[in-house]
Each structure stands twice: as structure tokens, then as C-alpha cells.
Design an enzyme around this catalytic site. Structure first.
Site, PDB file in Angstrom:
ATOM      1  N   LYS A  68      32.100  55.286 127.105  1.00  6.92           N
ATOM      2  CA  LYS A  68      31.281  55.422 128.305  1.00  6.92           C
ATOM      3  C   LYS A  68      30.572  56.776 128.368  1.00  6.92           C
ATOM      4  O   LYS A  68      30.933  57.737 127.694  1.00  6.92           O
ATOM      5  CB  LYS A  68      32.126  55.187 129.563  1.00  6.92           C
TER       6      LYS A  68
ATOM      7  N   ARG B 243      41.497  49.175 127.829  1.00 12.83           N
ATOM      8  CA  ARG B 243      40.394  48.291 127.420  1.00 12.83           C
ATOM      9  C   ARG B 243      39.449  49.068 126.508  1.00 12.83           C
ATOM     10  O   ARG B 243      38.876  50.073 126.921  1.00 12.83           O
ATOM     11  CB  ARG B 243      39.669  47.798 128.677  1.00 12.83           C
TER      12      ARG B 243
END
Length: 259
Positions: A203, A238
Site C-alpha cells: 500500500k 492479507r
């Protein structure tokens, strides 16, 4: 939890696994690399993403769930649409991962009668606007209060406590300072011991820390973030980079268990 994006526009791997054969090959690869859970997503929820029509999401996701339901690993589906939840549960999904925290009308009704696990995520606003100057007085307290309210709503609908997982929603309506505070104080977000799911893989927050511009350049940072989350009690991590994360967690666990 290995990420399987069946999308043309996800921020990191959009378009790579859009076709059925490519998606199944990727699922097989992640299982071989040590994934415990596969998280299947048919709609991108990156910052600025546009909503996907229901029929398109169903056409992407349901056949993959049907094809993988005998793979030996639990299948999670990343969706917020009640109709998709119902369809994938009927197709064999074991978990629903909802960025909206089961807030949309009909979402709780769609899942309350199933046995599937449910992940409640926090998001400020919606994917189109969530990164437009997000603001909190106390991000840890406010995210915690949201999770409390959503757990209460699920419990009031008859959902067993053992089915519920919580996700602070890193990058979903948070700036770097918010994300770091939520990671540092992750144990405080486990409401009454409910397990935490953490997703920081590749991210932008990691790019802001490291200076790495593209998602694929953030693999090392993603592994480091995974270890930080594990150290702070995350039950599910995740990730895009399954093999690297599994190896790092094996080393971390071996040190923890050493005499």
C-alpha cells in the site's frame, strides 16, 4: 491470506488474473507458497475507484469460488454487496470480507443465517473520496468505536461471536500518521479478544515510508509490515507476496518459540 484480485484495475495487480485460467493458476501458486486462506475480489476498492455493476462482479467472482471450493483452503470473498454475499455463500465461500463493515441495507440479512466467517472493516467515507484529507480527533478511539458498533449490530442479529473478525482498514480513509498509529496500537483494536485481520500489502503508506514508488517495489516493506502486525497480535495477514511473508513469519515464529 493470499490476495486474488479478479479485476482490471486493482492498484497493485489489476488485470493480471482477470481470466479464469490465470486466476486459478494464481490460486494454485499461492496455496503452494503457503497461503492459509484465499481472498477473492472482483471489484477494485483502491482510492478513487468507481463502483462495479452487480452483474459484472457476480460474473467475475462466482465461477472462481465454484472452481476453488474443493482446493482444500478456506475461501474469502471481498465484497460489500448483499447479493454477491448471498451468491458466493451459496457457491461455497467460507468468509465474507466487507470493506463497509456490513453497513449496507441487507448485508447483515445476507450473512446472518450462514456459518461463514465475517470480517468487519473500518472505512472513512467511500473509495472515491476516502483519501480526500481524512481527519480524526483520535483515530484509534474512533476506529475502535466503529468496530464496537458493527460487532454489536451483528451480535444483535444473532451472528455468533466466533464468526467475527475485525480489520482497522489501513489506507481506507487514513493518512500515514493514522495508519502508523493504528498499527502501533493494534492490540487496543481487538474488541474483547476478537481476532484481527490486517492488510497493508504494497500500500501507499509503505511507499511514503520507504520512498518506493510502485507497488511491486514495496515487497520488502510489506513483509516488514506483516511482521509488525504479527508481533502486535494480528490473526490474519492479507498479502500479495505469499512466499516471502510465509518465510518471514516462520523465522519470527521460530525465534518466539526458542528456549
Amino acid at each position: 491470506m493470499g490476495i486474488l484480485n479478479i479485476t482490471p484495475d486493482s492498484f497493485s495487480d489489476g488485470g493480471h488474473f482477470l481470466g479464469r485460467d490465470a486466476a486459478l493458476r494464481r490460486a494454485e501458486q499461492m496455496i503452494g507458497e503457503g497461503a492459509d486462506i484465499l481472498d477473492i475480489g472482483g471489484e477494485s476498492t483502491r482510492p478513487g475507484a468507481q463502483a462495479l455493476p452487480l452483474d459484472e462482479e457476480l460474473a467475475r467472482v462466482v465461477p472462481i469460488v465454484e472452481a476453488l471450493r474443493g482446493c482444500g483452503k478456506p475461501l474469502s470473498v471481498d465484497t460489500y454487496k448483499p447479493a454477491v454475499m448471498q451468491a458466493v455463500l451459496a457457491a461455497g465461500a467460507d468468509m465474507i470480507n466487507d470493506i463497509w463493515g456490513f453497513q449496507l441495507p441487507g448485508a447483515i440479512d445476507a450473512v446472518k443465517g450462514a456459518d461463514a466467517a465475517l470480517c468487519v472493516m473500518h472505512m472513512l467515507h467511500d473509495p472515491k473520496t476516502m483519501q480526500d484529507a481524512p481527519s480524526y480527533a483520535d483515530v484509534v478511539a474512533e476506529v475502535g468505536a466503529f468496530l464496537d458498533a458493527r460487532v454489536a449490530a451483528l451480535r444483535e442479529a444473532g451472528v455468533a461471536r466466533a464468526r467475527i473478525f475485525l480489520d482497522p482498514g489501513y489506507g481506507f480513509g487514513k493518512n500515514l500518521a493514522h495508519n502508523l498509529s493504528l498499527l502501533k496500537h493494534l492490540p487496543a483494536l481487538s474488541r474483547d479478544g476478537l481476532p484481527l485481520l490486517v492488510g497493508m500489502s504494497r500500500k501507499r503508506m509503505l511507499g511514503e515510508i520507504t520512498g518506493r514508488q510502485t507497488p511491486v517495489e514495496r515487497r520488502a516493506a510489506s513483509v516488514a509490515a506483516a511482521l509488525c502486525a504479527a508481533e502486535r497480535g494480528a490473526a490474519i495477514i492479507r498479502v500479495h507476496d505469499v512466499a516471502e511473508t510465509v518465510d518471514a513469519l516462520k523465522v519470527w515464529q521460530a525465534v518466539r518459540m526458542a528456549d
